[in-house]
Design a protein around this motif. Structure first.
Motif, PDB file in Angstrom:
ATOM      1  N   LEU A   1      71.335  39.611  31.263  1.00 54.33           N
ATOM      2  CA  LEU A   1      70.681  40.888  30.996  1.00 54.33           C
ATOM      3  C   LEU A   1      71.719  41.968  30.751  1.00 54.33           C
ATOM      4  O   LEU A   1      72.762  42.016  31.405  1.00 54.33           O
ATOM      5  CB  LEU A   1      69.794  41.296  32.183  1.00 54.33           C
ATOM      6  CG  LEU A   1      68.757  40.256  32.641  1.00 54.33           C
ATOM      7  CD1 LEU A   1      67.965  40.775  33.834  1.00 54.33           C
ATOM      8  CD2 LEU A   1      67.821  39.889  31.498  1.00 54.33           C
ATOM      9  N   LEU A   2      71.421  42.841  29.802  1.00 50.56           N
ATOM     10  CA  LEU A   2      72.282  43.975  29.471  1.00 50.56           C
ATOM     11  C   LEU A   2      71.569  45.256  29.885  1.00 50.56           C
ATOM     12  O   LEU A   2      70.441  45.512  29.465  1.00 50.56           O
ATOM     13  CB  LEU A   2      72.593  43.995  27.974  1.00 50.56           C
ATOM     14  CG  LEU A   2      73.470  45.145  27.455  1.00 50.56           C
ATOM     15  CD1 LEU A   2      74.800  45.179  28.179  1.00 50.56           C
ATOM     16  CD2 LEU A   2      73.658  45.045  25.955  1.00 50.56           C
ATOM     17  N   TRP A   3      72.253  46.062  30.716  1.00 50.10           N
ATOM     18  CA  TRP A   3      71.665  47.272  31.286  1.00 50.10           C
ATOM     19  C   TRP A   3      72.412  48.500  30.783  1.00 50.10           C
ATOM     20  O   TRP A   3      73.624  48.463  30.592  1.00 50.10           O
ATOM     21  CB  TRP A   3      71.720  47.249  32.810  1.00 50.10           C
ATOM     22  CG  TRP A   3      71.181  46.008  33.447  1.00 50.10           C
ATOM     23  CD1 TRP A   3      71.860  44.854  33.724  1.00 50.10           C
ATOM     24  CD2 TRP A   3      69.841  45.785  33.892  1.00 50.10           C
ATOM     25  NE1 TRP A   3      71.035  43.936  34.311  1.00 50.10           N
ATOM     26  CE2 TRP A   3      69.778  44.478  34.431  1.00 50.10           C
ATOM     27  CE3 TRP A   3      68.679  46.557  33.893  1.00 50.10           C
ATOM     28  CZ2 TRP A   3      68.624  43.937  34.966  1.00 50.10           C
ATOM     29  CZ3 TRP A   3      67.521  46.025  34.437  1.00 50.10           C
ATOM     30  CH2 TRP A   3      67.492  44.730  34.964  1.00 50.10           C
ATOM     31  N   THR A   4      71.671  49.586  30.592  1.00 48.90           N
ATOM     32  CA  THR A   4      72.284  50.885  30.304  1.00 48.90           C
ATOM     33  C   THR A   4      72.123  51.776  31.526  1.00 48.90           C
ATOM     34  O   THR A   4      71.163  51.644  32.289  1.00 48.90           O
ATOM     35  CB  THR A   4      71.639  51.563  29.086  1.00 48.90           C
ATOM     36  OG1 THR A   4      70.223  51.693  29.303  1.00 48.90           O
ATOM     37  CG2 THR A   4      71.894  50.749  27.836  1.00 48.90           C
ATOM     38  N   LEU A   5      73.059  52.693  31.684  1.00 44.10           N
ATOM     39  CA  LEU A   5      73.101  53.533  32.876  1.00 44.10           C
ATOM     40  C   LEU A   5      72.339  54.826  32.644  1.00 44.10           C
ATOM     41  O   LEU A   5      72.627  55.568  31.706  1.00 44.10           O
ATOM     42  CB  LEU A   5      74.562  53.832  33.234  1.00 44.10           C
ATOM     43  CG  LEU A   5      74.830  54.585  34.525  1.00 44.10           C
ATOM     44  CD1 LEU A   5      74.433  53.746  35.727  1.00 44.10           C
ATOM     45  CD2 LEU A   5      76.304  54.958  34.619  1.00 44.10           C
ATOM     46  N   ASP A   6      71.350  55.088  33.500  1.00 45.57           N
ATOM     47  CA  ASP A   6      70.621  56.355  33.498  1.00 45.57           C
ATOM     48  C   ASP A   6      70.924  57.044  34.816  1.00 45.57           C
ATOM     49  O   ASP A   6      70.222  56.859  35.812  1.00 45.57           O
ATOM     50  CB  ASP A   6      69.119  56.109  33.330  1.00 45.57           C
ATOM     51  CG  ASP A   6      68.338  57.411  33.144  1.00 45.57           C
ATOM     52  OD1 ASP A   6      68.933  58.493  33.333  1.00 45.57           O
ATOM     53  OD2 ASP A   6      67.128  57.361  32.822  1.00 45.57           O
ATOM     54  N   SER A   7      72.001  57.851  34.820  1.00 46.63           N
ATOM     55  CA  SER A   7      72.445  58.474  36.071  1.00 46.63           C
ATOM     56  C   SER A   7      71.484  59.558  36.543  1.00 46.63           C
ATOM     57  O   SER A   7      71.439  59.873  37.740  1.00 46.63           O
ATOM     58  CB  SER A   7      73.846  59.065  35.895  1.00 46.63           C
ATOM     59  OG  SER A   7      73.869  59.968  34.796  1.00 46.63           O
ATOM     60  N   ASP A   8      70.719  60.161  35.624  1.00 43.04           N
ATOM     61  CA  ASP A   8      69.771  61.204  36.030  1.00 43.04           C
ATOM     62  C   ASP A   8      68.667  60.633  36.911  1.00 43.04           C
ATOM     63  O   ASP A   8      68.282  61.246  37.913  1.00 43.04           O
ATOM     64  CB  ASP A   8      69.153  61.874  34.796  1.00 43.04           C
ATOM     65  CG  ASP A   8      70.197  62.629  33.976  1.00 43.04           C
ATOM     66  OD1 ASP A   8      71.197  63.063  34.578  1.00 43.04           O
ATOM     67  OD2 ASP A   8      70.000  62.777  32.751  1.00 43.04           O
ATOM     68  N   ARG A   9      68.173  59.459  36.543  1.00 44.20           N
ATOM     69  CA  ARG A   9      67.130  58.815  37.343  1.00 44.20           C
ATOM     70  C   ARG A   9      67.695  57.860  38.385  1.00 44.20           C
ATOM     71  O   ARG A   9      66.949  57.316  39.198  1.00 44.20           O
ATOM     72  CB  ARG A   9      66.163  58.058  36.439  1.00 44.20           C
ATOM     73  CG  ARG A   9      65.353  58.951  35.517  1.00 44.20           C
ATOM     74  CD  ARG A   9      64.222  58.186  34.858  1.00 44.20           C
ATOM     75  NE  ARG A   9      64.718  57.067  34.071  1.00 44.20           N
ATOM     76  CZ  ARG A   9      63.933  56.128  33.524  1.00 44.20           C
ATOM     77  NH1 ARG A   9      62.618  56.194  33.712  1.00 44.20           N
ATOM     78  NH2 ARG A   9      64.457  55.155  32.814  1.00 44.20           N
ATOM     79  N   GLY A  10      69.009  57.646  38.336  1.00 43.68           N
ATOM     80  CA  GLY A  10      69.631  56.748  39.306  1.00 43.68           C
ATOM     81  C   GLY A  10      69.201  55.306  39.131  1.00 43.68           C
ATOM     82  O   GLY A  10      69.019  54.585  40.118  1.00 43.68           O
ATOM     83  N   SER A  11      69.067  54.872  37.883  1.00 41.79           N
ATOM     84  CA  SER A  11      68.584  53.513  37.645  1.00 41.79           C
ATOM     85  C   SER A  11      69.331  52.890  36.475  1.00 41.79           C
ATOM     86  O   SER A  11      69.904  53.584  35.634  1.00 41.79           O
ATOM     87  CB  SER A  11      67.077  53.512  37.356  1.00 41.79           C
ATOM     88  OG  SER A  11      66.801  54.248  36.173  1.00 41.79           O
ATOM     89  N   LEU A  12      69.308  51.570  36.438  1.00 39.60           N
ATOM     90  CA  LEU A  12      69.810  50.806  35.308  1.00 39.60           C
ATOM     91  C   LEU A  12      68.615  50.366  34.473  1.00 39.60           C
ATOM     92  O   LEU A  12      67.691  49.724  34.975  1.00 39.60           O
ATOM     93  CB  LEU A  12      70.609  49.592  35.794  1.00 39.60           C
ATOM     94  CG  LEU A  12      71.953  49.900  36.451  1.00 39.60           C
ATOM     95  CD1 LEU A  12      72.536  48.648  37.103  1.00 39.60           C
ATOM     96  CD2 LEU A  12      72.935  50.468  35.444  1.00 39.60           C
ATOM     97  N   VAL A  13      68.634  50.714  33.202  1.00 37.99           N
ATOM     98  CA  VAL A  13      67.510  50.449  32.306  1.00 37.99           C
ATOM     99  C   VAL A  13      67.832  49.215  31.467  1.00 37.99           C
ATOM    100  O   VAL A  13      68.934  49.111  30.892  1.00 37.99           O
ATOM    101  CB  VAL A  13      67.234  51.663  31.394  1.00 37.99           C
ATOM    102  CG1 VAL A  13      66.041  51.385  30.484  1.00 37.99           C
ATOM    103  CG2 VAL A  13      66.994  52.908  32.232  1.00 37.99           C
ATOM    104  N   LEU A  14      66.891  48.284  31.394  1.00 34.24           N
ATOM    105  CA  LEU A  14      67.092  47.059  30.638  1.00 34.24           C
ATOM    106  C   LEU A  14      67.197  47.374  29.147  1.00 34.24           C
ATOM    107  O   LEU A  14      66.306  47.975  28.554  1.00 34.24           O
ATOM    108  CB  LEU A  14      65.946  46.081  30.897  1.00 34.24           C
ATOM    109  CG  LEU A  14      66.111  44.682  30.288  1.00 34.24           C
ATOM    110  CD1 LEU A  14      67.335  43.992  30.861  1.00 34.24           C
ATOM    111  CD2 LEU A  14      64.862  43.843  30.531  1.00 34.24           C
ATOM    112  N   HIS A  15      68.309  46.948  28.544  1.00 34.58           N
ATOM    113  CA  HIS A  15      68.569  47.212  27.130  1.00 34.58           C
ATOM    114  C   HIS A  15      68.368  45.965  26.270  1.00 34.58           C
ATOM    115  O   HIS A  15      67.884  46.056  25.139  1.00 34.58           O
ATOM    116  CB  HIS A  15      69.998  47.730  26.963  1.00 34.58           C
ATOM    117  CG  HIS A  15      70.384  48.033  25.557  1.00 34.58           C
ATOM    118  ND1 HIS A  15      69.916  49.130  24.866  1.00 34.58           N
ATOM    119  CD2 HIS A  15      71.219  47.370  24.687  1.00 34.58           C
ATOM    120  CE1 HIS A  15      70.428  49.145  23.646  1.00 34.58           C
ATOM    121  NE2 HIS A  15      71.213  48.097  23.496  1.00 34.58           N
ATOM    122  N   ALA A  16      68.743  44.795  26.782  1.00 30.78           N
ATOM    123  CA  ALA A  16      68.580  43.536  26.059  1.00 30.78           C
ATOM    124  C   ALA A  16      68.483  42.404  27.070  1.00 30.78           C
ATOM    125  O   ALA A  16      69.038  42.488  28.172  1.00 30.78           O
ATOM    126  CB  ALA A  16      69.735  43.298  25.088  1.00 30.78           C
TER     127      ALA A  16
END
Length: 540
Positions: A296-311
């Motif tokens: 899994l490839l994750w992008t960083l969303d520091s505002d929400r404090g979460s890793l968002v699934l990208h691929a």
């Protein structure tokens, strides 16, 4: 009826005013006489000092303002101007010194142990070092701790078990989910808390028995990777399947982002995490792999404090290259998924990555794949792809480690439970070179960041071997051994900023920092050509 009449006036004296005046009294006081004194002070000695610079030499200034007349100088400069500019432009475009790193340290003729780091609480809980990683500054080493246990005595170590779980050392009959294990009597998985520790090896106040920072984690940390440009960011994978990013510069709540236990995340232990450059967004993401076959490839969303699934990618038995599929069935693989135990990114091609499996398979995969994965994974917010595009000759057991050469785009090295290290080319299925590293397991292999022909291998016997492919002999060029009872070397990491430093983690909870000799860190002029010659060989 009415008439004017004048009467005498009547006056009334104020009784209140008289009563108030009667109570008034006058009082007075005087302070004592003030005393005044005047005093003077005068220094006894006086001194006067001055300095004068030497007379200024105006000859240099005059030379610049009025250059001497040199016969033919102007004509010569005009004649060579085009040639000089052409050579300067050529040098500016050259990449000959792109990876050159000058050594500011004094030459060292011997390899020595400079630090033996330990965290007391981790050792008291018998935690093992599962992963080590250096920060991008080369000053801080991060260490992951965890602990695993063996299967029940009734469960035999059959090939199907090796597909399910990752073994550790042969001598102690232990089996490990990542790179460490511990045997207990009840045969269940350990649920004790683990931690991540960091040490700054450049601090004068460094205490080898006390970490500079301790991050408590609810379950075993199975993978760790420092950010390539942010010194305070560390990505980690947990046995529970979570992926986290910590920011060690914070004073509270060090978790910068995390995946949580979502349906589209990992459901098996995360074996590997790596920072990956996202070309379209121009930022870095986190690539993670688990033993359930998910990458899994994750992008960083520091505002929400979460890793968002990208691929999302899934390694499935029915979508493997034909040769790998037949080998997988021949080894007794019955699951439809291919458990990933190791992963490596290519520093030359941003879309290429390599994976090793519990069944010993070695696969080349592509992040740009558009082949839909034949999977029952329906609750994913992004399309699931099948990334495998090419297979290599497998190992004789689970593949613990893969690392791509930083000096050649086609070469990589792998190591596993069969005690072998294979040198592969991305263009050939069979290995170019096979080395018997240990009679035990090989837990990690890694290329030197400064020597194109040198790589290190950590073994279950506690030794760390350094192999120089430029030598005629296939024996190790150097072997690092720690005094005392042998403890398995579960992980290692070269310092990219300071190639003479090598960190080694062990099952006794210690991290050894070795300073390598100059022979092991400084490259010779022929190494790149020798590496190219190895790449051009045809595998037997």
């Amino acid at each position: 009826m009415f008439t004017d009449e004048s009467v005498d006036s009547v006056s009334l004296q104020s009784v209140w005013r008289k009563s108030e005046q009667a109570t008034l009294e006058s009082r007075g006081c005087q302070t004592t006489a003030l005393h005044r004194t005047e005093a003077e002070v005068q220094t006894v000695f006086t001194s006067v000092g001055f300095s004068q610079t030497e007379p200024q030499d105006d000859s240099a200034q005059q030379l610049l303002l009025h250059p001497p007349h040199a016969p033919g100088l102007r004509d010569f400069l005009r004649r060579v101007e085009d040639t000089v500019i052409r050579e300067l432009v050529k040098n500016a475009r050259s990449h000959a010194f792109d990876r050159f790193q000058p050594s500011w340290e004094d030459p060292s003729q011997e390899t020595s142990l400079v630090h033996c780091l330990r965290h007391r609480s981790a050792q008291e809980n018998e935690l093992h070092v599962t992963s080590v990683s250096w920060s991008c500054t080369g000053s801080v080493v991060a260490c992951a701790y965890g602990r695993y246990v063996t299967p029940p005595p009734s469960l035999s170590l059959s090939p199907s078990w090796f597909h399910m779980r990752k073994p550790l050392f042969k001598d102690t009959e232990c089996v490990c989910m990542c790179v460490c294990t511990r045997r207990i009597d009840d045969g269940d998985w350990s649920t004790k808390r683990a931690c991540v520790c960091t040490w700054n090896v450049d601090l004068r106040s460094l205490r080898s028995d006390q970490a500079d920072l301790v991050i408590n984690v609810p379950t075993a940390v199975t993978a760790l990777c420092c950010h390539p440009t942010q010194p305070a960011w560390i990505a980690g994978g947990l046995y529970s399947g979570e992926v986290l990013v910590w920011d060690t510069s914070r004073t509270q709540d060090l978790v910068l982002a995390q995946t949580g236990l979502s349906a589209e995340g990992h459901r098996e232990p995360v074996y590997q995490v790596a920072w990956l450059c996202l070309q379209k967004k121009g930022e870095l993401g986190v690539l993670s792999a688990d033993s359930g076959g998910r990458v899994l490839l994750w992008t960083l969303d520091s505002d929400r404090g979460s890793l968002v699934l990208h691929a999302a990618y899934a390694l499935l038995q029915q979508q493997l290259p034909h040769s790998s599929s037949s080998r997988y069935k021949a080894r007794g693989g019955s699951s439809s998924t291919v458990g990933v135990t190791s992963l490596a990114l290519s520093p030359w091609d941003p879309d290429t990555f390599l994976v090793g499996s519990e069944g010993g398979l070695l696969l080349r995969c592509s992040l740009a794949s558009r082949v839909p994965a034949v999977t029952a994974w329906q609750d994913c917010s992004v399309p699931v792809r099948g990334p495998a595009v090419f297979s290599f000759k497998p190992h004789g057991g689970p593949v613990h480690s893969i690392h791509c050469s930083p000096f050649h785009r086609n070469l990589f090295v792998s190591g596993g439970t069969d005690g072998m290290a294979h040198l592969h080319s991305l263009l050939q299925a069979h290995p170019l070179l096979s080395l018997r590293v240990s009679e035990s397991y090989v837990f990690q292999v890694q290329w030197s960041p400064s020597r194109p022909l040198l790589f290190a291998a950590a073994t279950g016997q506690g030794e760390v071997h350094l192999f120089d492919l430029g030598r005629r002999s296939l024996r190790p060029a150097a072997t690092l051994e720690q005094s005392g009872p042998a403890q398995a070397a579960t992980c290692l990491s070269f310092n990219r900023r300071r190639p003479e430093l090598l960190a080694v983690g062990r099952t006794d909870g210690t991290v050894s920092i070795w300073q390598l000799s100059t022979e092991l860190t400084e490259r010779s002029g022929q190494e790149t050509s020798v590496l190219e010659h190895l790449n051009l060989q045809v595998a037997e």
